[in-house]
Design a protein around this motif. Structure first.
Motif, PDB file in Angstrom:
ATOM      1  N   SER A  38      10.718 -25.891  45.559  1.00 13.60           N
ATOM      2  CA  SER A  38       9.830 -26.943  46.093  1.00 13.60           C
ATOM      3  C   SER A  38      10.592 -28.087  46.739  1.00 13.60           C
ATOM      4  O   SER A  38      10.147 -29.226  46.701  1.00 13.60           O
ATOM      5  CB  SER A  38       8.952 -27.535  44.977  1.00 13.60           C
ATOM      6  OG  SER A  38       8.414 -26.555  44.172  1.00 13.60           O
ATOM      7  N   PRO A  80      11.441 -29.952  49.877  1.00  8.77           N
ATOM      8  CA  PRO A  80      11.026 -29.977  51.276  1.00  8.77           C
ATOM      9  C   PRO A  80      12.227 -30.317  52.141  1.00  8.77           C
ATOM     10  O   PRO A  80      12.824 -31.379  51.969  1.00  8.77           O
ATOM     11  CB  PRO A  80       9.993 -31.120  51.305  1.00  8.77           C
ATOM     12  CG  PRO A  80      10.375 -32.010  50.171  1.00  8.77           C
ATOM     13  CD  PRO A  80      11.212 -31.236  49.203  1.00  8.77           C
ATOM     14  N   LEU A  89       7.633 -33.591  33.695  1.00  9.38           N
ATOM     15  CA  LEU A  89       7.151 -34.116  34.976  1.00  9.38           C
ATOM     16  C   LEU A  89       7.034 -35.636  34.933  1.00  9.38           C
ATOM     17  O   LEU A  89       7.425 -36.338  35.867  1.00  9.38           O
ATOM     18  CB  LEU A  89       5.796 -33.486  35.318  1.00  9.38           C
ATOM     19  CG  LEU A  89       5.226 -33.887  36.680  1.00  9.38           C
ATOM     20  CD1 LEU A  89       6.094 -33.368  37.812  1.00  9.38           C
ATOM     21  CD2 LEU A  89       3.797 -33.393  36.837  1.00  9.38           C
ATOM     22  N   HIS A 102       8.998 -38.449  37.306  1.00  5.33           N
ATOM     23  CA  HIS A 102       8.438 -39.548  38.098  1.00  5.33           C
ATOM     24  C   HIS A 102       9.009 -40.898  37.660  1.00  5.33           C
ATOM     25  O   HIS A 102       9.242 -41.781  38.481  1.00  5.33           O
ATOM     26  CB  HIS A 102       6.911 -39.544  37.993  1.00  5.33           C
ATOM     27  CG  HIS A 102       6.274 -38.495  38.870  1.00  5.33           C
ATOM     28  ND1 HIS A 102       6.278 -38.588  40.243  1.00  5.33           N
ATOM     29  CD2 HIS A 102       5.642 -37.339  38.566  1.00  5.33           C
ATOM     30  CE1 HIS A 102       5.656 -37.533  40.753  1.00  5.33           C
ATOM     31  NE2 HIS A 102       5.268 -36.747  39.762  1.00  5.33           N
ATOM     32  N   SER A 123       8.587 -28.688  39.453  1.00  2.00           N
ATOM     33  CA  SER A 123       9.168 -28.987  40.759  1.00  2.00           C
ATOM     34  C   SER A 123      10.458 -29.779  40.596  1.00  2.00           C
ATOM     35  O   SER A 123      10.604 -30.585  39.685  1.00  2.00           O
ATOM     36  CB  SER A 123       8.167 -29.795  41.584  1.00  2.00           C
ATOM     37  OG  SER A 123       8.811 -30.369  42.698  1.00  2.00           O
ATOM     38  N   GLY A 172      11.760 -32.345  45.267  1.00  2.00           N
ATOM     39  CA  GLY A 172      10.418 -32.004  45.712  1.00  2.00           C
ATOM     40  C   GLY A 172       9.411 -33.114  45.438  1.00  2.00           C
ATOM     41  O   GLY A 172       8.374 -33.200  46.088  1.00  2.00           O
ATOM     42  N   LEU A 173       9.684 -33.943  44.453  1.00  2.00           N
ATOM     43  CA  LEU A 173       8.756 -35.021  44.088  1.00  2.00           C
ATOM     44  C   LEU A 173       9.066 -36.319  44.826  1.00  2.00           C
ATOM     45  O   LEU A 173       8.257 -37.238  44.846  1.00  2.00           O
ATOM     46  CB  LEU A 173       8.856 -35.306  42.579  1.00  2.00           C
ATOM     47  CG  LEU A 173       8.526 -34.149  41.643  1.00  2.00           C
ATOM     48  CD1 LEU A 173       8.846 -34.538  40.203  1.00  2.00           C
ATOM     49  CD2 LEU A 173       7.062 -33.769  41.782  1.00  2.00           C
ATOM     50  N   ASP A 174      10.225 -36.362  45.401  1.00  2.98           N
ATOM     51  CA  ASP A 174      10.754 -37.588  46.002  1.00  2.98           C
ATOM     52  C   ASP A 174       9.961 -37.951  47.256  1.00  2.98           C
ATOM     53  O   ASP A 174       9.881 -37.181  48.198  1.00  2.98           O
ATOM     54  CB  ASP A 174      12.224 -37.316  46.353  1.00  2.98           C
ATOM     55  CG  ASP A 174      12.892 -38.470  47.058  1.00  2.98           C
ATOM     56  OD1 ASP A 174      12.452 -39.610  46.862  1.00  2.98           O
ATOM     57  OD2 ASP A 174      13.863 -38.211  47.800  1.00  2.98           O
ATOM     58  N   THR A 175       9.370 -39.129  47.278  1.00  4.78           N
ATOM     59  CA  THR A 175       8.657 -39.556  48.487  1.00  4.78           C
ATOM     60  C   THR A 175       9.472 -40.558  49.275  1.00  4.78           C
ATOM     61  O   THR A 175       9.048 -41.053  50.305  1.00  4.78           O
ATOM     62  CB  THR A 175       7.319 -40.225  48.115  1.00  4.78           C
ATOM     63  OG1 THR A 175       7.594 -41.268  47.164  1.00  4.78           O
ATOM     64  CG2 THR A 175       6.363 -39.232  47.505  1.00  4.78           C
ATOM     65  N   ASP A 176      10.631 -40.868  48.799  1.00  5.31           N
ATOM     66  CA  ASP A 176      11.443 -41.972  49.317  1.00  5.31           C
ATOM     67  C   ASP A 176      12.716 -41.535  50.004  1.00  5.31           C
ATOM     68  O   ASP A 176      13.499 -42.391  50.413  1.00  5.31           O
ATOM     69  CB  ASP A 176      11.918 -42.823  48.130  1.00  5.31           C
ATOM     70  CG  ASP A 176      10.994 -43.980  47.885  1.00  5.31           C
ATOM     71  OD1 ASP A 176       9.902 -43.965  48.459  1.00  5.31           O
ATOM     72  OD2 ASP A 176      11.385 -44.868  47.125  1.00  5.31           O
ATOM     73  N   GLU A 177      12.982 -40.255  50.041  1.00  2.00           N
ATOM     74  CA  GLU A 177      14.267 -39.752  50.543  1.00  2.00           C
ATOM     75  C   GLU A 177      15.420 -40.419  49.797  1.00  2.00           C
ATOM     76  O   GLU A 177      16.322 -41.010  50.382  1.00  2.00           O
ATOM     77  CB  GLU A 177      14.390 -40.004  52.043  1.00  2.00           C
ATOM     78  CG  GLU A 177      13.152 -39.557  52.793  1.00  2.00           C
ATOM     79  CD  GLU A 177      13.473 -38.902  54.119  1.00  2.00           C
ATOM     80  OE1 GLU A 177      14.530 -39.214  54.679  1.00  2.00           O
ATOM     81  OE2 GLU A 177      12.685 -38.056  54.546  1.00  2.00           O
TER      82      GLU A 177
END
Lengths: 504, 504
Positions: free
Chosen positions: A191, A193, A284, A288, A318, A322-327
């Motif tokens: 997962s 991306p 999970l 986070h 994941s 895969g959970l990272d929205t911040d790069e």
């Protein structure tokens, strides 16, 4: 010249003593030895500037050497500037040759410069043991099933096809088809991306970690490490002069408390799939939480997806990447567990904004190469061989794990429980907080079994005691044979509380 | 549950917009996309804790997806803890899923954490150019003549013979027969007195340098570098946080003055065989001077015996390691110039007292491997293939050198002279102190010729101007063709003094 003639000590007798001892191995060695002996005599001041050397004829007869040997040695000393030859008068020691101050032994006796503090620490703390082949060694896979013949065929194919550019260094982050194959694998199975542009082929997790430490942190910056921790990572951060801040691990992985945030991290290093060595799988919620702490402190997360390939029970979770929205996550893995360790190929996935800086620095710092090997690996993955090797390995390790768990069953109870058996190639037998795990490991070594004490991996905490028991490297038959011995020895020790616990 | 039922926003209409866009590539990709879209919607807060998801039937028909695709995505989200399924009432967003704060774009817009200062410097200064294939590129050899078929045969032989230990890491400093073959080569050809135990096989000079910097120096320690200097070495020392002190190079190599000793070195890095980039060969007197300075300051000497393989004229001079009476020199080289760069094998010879620390740290920091490749190389050397490759290469480079020197002849005079042509794979065309070597290199690039301005390699000094011209990578025919063009362009520029010099 005149000076040479007047001060020569050896006009009549060749200085045979100076040129001893001889080791008669080969003509070449003799010529080198004569060369060295004369040079040493000059450097040590036994032959002074301007001294005349015995003639080559004299040396030949007195030293019982061939004329060629003598001439070769002298010519070398002449071209190197130690001697000078004047037709008709002989060969002399050059005027401007500096003397070595004292001889080699005296030099060794003077205080030799030592390793740096960093070097001392790198060479004497958290050192991996000698490579071990005993039953129950951990953090090593069984590569005896690796399809060597197939691998050789693929390598040959790519060597035959190789145009010469393949023999050069690579400044593009690695062989493009390998980066594409890896990107596909990581998207589907982990997962993550990513575009294949974000993949950088490294020589393994050590190189990936070092690159991150060097590029993302400065001397003295704080790196959060799991406590207990993987030694290889400690070493990489030590080599980059970072300040390690140990954060305790619980059953859900690294578990930062408010107090930890008083040491704000620049880097957070985690092994979420199967924490080394406790085996905890990061929940999970915890994942986070880690991302949110990283966001708060503008820190980078280094996700070492160690052992993610071998999951036996529990939900697949994941990756942090895969959970990272911040790069903010750098994701790394290697092929050493599924293929073989000596392959020395791994990967690092970096956020888009870092791609160009990482590629540049990776090229400048490491001059990566090995393109034909990377091409063979790309095809190995694309043709499905990697997936089937993985499947076979998973099945084989699952059997070993089952067998080891069964063997350990009699030991379990209030004094010993198992953690980390859902995934990976080792499990952890957790013992009471005052257990003497070092002593236990020593006892087991006496009967030929290699397990590692959990406390040896602890950085700061004093409460983690247990044994790290590997089943990756140990064949099923060996587990069947040695498992009962392991259990018996453990049980006996656990039932003698005065031996199992250590005074503190 | 009850909360979920009451706050559900999407009871009647599936939130198709949330799950766009689709890229129809493969069934697997679609399942991953749906998974990602739903997860994103949850993390971005578009689906709240307790929200009910549309049924799989609704999703199937409204999104025009197969039922399997939808179920696969939802199951994955359930096992990962994003969703929870209650038989009879449907699938709901878990209560405890943390929200990402804002969406990805907003996150990117917030100040992203940056490279460290060290990282900035590593990624933006002294960067090697993109790999170049133009005529006259320097510091690269011609590996088109490398005997690929023979190499493949040797590799195959060792892969066939490989017992499985050969696939593991190596903690012994490298494959023993390779270390022995190298020790023999270095004793005979480079006058390095050593036992094979002192040889450590590395992945090349970058790794050798980094290891020395990390083990022998601490943060802020001074390293003396040649000025002008080899960029790769600068990078290795930067990565280890050392303080570089540039020492000017003259015709005899690095030339320390009394003032330099006010910055006492912990390390002295030199390329005595063929200084990169000036090409100076360090004189014997200078070699002894460097050793004596090192002794005085208890410093280590790092001898990068770059280009020692290719000597065309002038006397062969013993390596610094060969002159060292103090065990103070670490000697390094690589196979990238005689075999091929992507091979990634080099060697570091360390004094006896350091062997054990270097082996340990090398293993812990790098986990070296590639034993079958090392075995093939050992046999390549033992069977004499290395010596004949070297002989062939020397002959071929000698012709290229002669051809280049002849072509440059018309340019020579008071404004331009050649240095460093006795050895190696490049020479240096030295220009007047106020020459615009950067502008000249740009002019030559316009006609398709790659030379590097000498001033680009300078650290502190302002007086070194010239062009670094390589003949290693450029075939004889190309030198014959492009040499006159190079000379014409240079001559024209040199005869226009207002263009050749730069204002300062």
């Amino acid at each position: 010249m005149i000076k040479g003639e007047t001060t020569c000590k050896f006009r009549n007798r060749p200085p045979i003593g100076l040129f001893e001892p001889w080791h008669t191995r080969s003509p070449k060695a003799l010529h080198r030895q004569l060369y060295s002996a004369i040079r040493r005599a000059i450097l040590d001041g036994k032959l002074g500037a301007g001294d005349r050397l015995p003639s080559s004829r004299e040396l030949t007869s007195d030293l019982k050497l061939s004329r060629n040997t003598v001439i070769a040695a002298i010519n070398q000393l002449i071209v190197e500037g130690y001697l000078v030859s004047h037709i008709g008068s002989g060969t002399f020691v050059q005027d401007n040759v500096p003397k070595a101050s004292g001889n080699r032994r005296a030099a060794q006796e003077r205080a030799a410069p030592k390793l740096s503090n960093r070097g001392d620490a790198l060479a004497s703390t958290y050192c991996a043991n000698q490579l071990e082949v005993q039953p129950f060694s951990s953090s090593i896979a069984d590569f005896s099933a690796f399809p060597v013949a197939l691998w050789q065929r693929l390598q040959n194919k790519h060597w035959r096809m190789s145009y010469h550019d393949m023999l050069d260094y690579s400044d593009s982050g690695g062989y493009a088809p390998l980066r594409r194959a890896l990107a596909h694998y990581l998207r589907v199975f982990r997962s993550v991306p990513l575009d294949s542009d974000q993949v950088i082929i490294t020589s393994g997790t050590q190189q990936s970690l070092t690159l991150c430490a060097q590029l993302l942190a400065d001397h003295g910056d704080t790196v959060w490490l799991e406590d207990p921790a993987y030694w290889g990572a400690i070493k990489a951060f030590m080599s980059a002069d970072l300040h390690p801040h140990p954060v305790s691990v619980d059953q859900d992985g690294i578990a930062p408390r408010t107090a930890d945030e008083l040491m704000p991290p620049r880097l957070i290093y985690v092994t979420p799939s199967h924490q080394y060595p406790t085996g905890a799988v990061m929940s999970l919620v915890r994942r986070h939480e880690i991302l949110s702490i990283a966001r708060r402190h503008q820190a980078w997360v280094l996700e070492d997806d160690y052992d993610s390939e071998f999951r036996f029970s529990g939900p697949p979770i994941s990756s942090l990447a895969g959970l990272d929205t911040d790069e903010r996550v750098l994701y790394m893995g290697s092929f050493s567990k599924v293929l073989y360790p000596g392959l020395k190929l791994g990967y690092l996935v970096v956020p888009k904004q870092l791609v160009s800086a990482f590629r540049l620095a990776h090229y400048d710092l490491n001059r990566p190469g090995q393109l034909p090997l990377q091409a063979a690996l790309a095809e190995f993955i694309e043709m499905g061989h990697f997936a089937s090797a993985l499947r076979r390995a998973r099945q084989s390790y699952a059997e070993r794990r089952r067998c080891l768990l069964a063997a350990l069953q009699p030991c379990l109870g209030p004094l010993a429980r198992i953690t980390g058996a859902e995934q990976g190639l080792h499990l952890c037998l957790r013992l009471a907080e005052d257990a003497d795990d070092v002593g236990l490991a020593e006892q087991l070594a006496l009967v030929g079994l290699t397990v590692r004490p959990l406390s040896a991996y602890c950085l700061k905490r004093q409460d983690a005691r247990g044994l790290v028991i590997g089943y990756g490297y140990t064949h099923l038959a060996d587990i069947e044979r040695c498992g009962p011995l392991l259990a018996r020895t453990l049980l006996a020790a656990l039932q003698r509380p005065h031996q199992a616990s250590r005074k503190r």
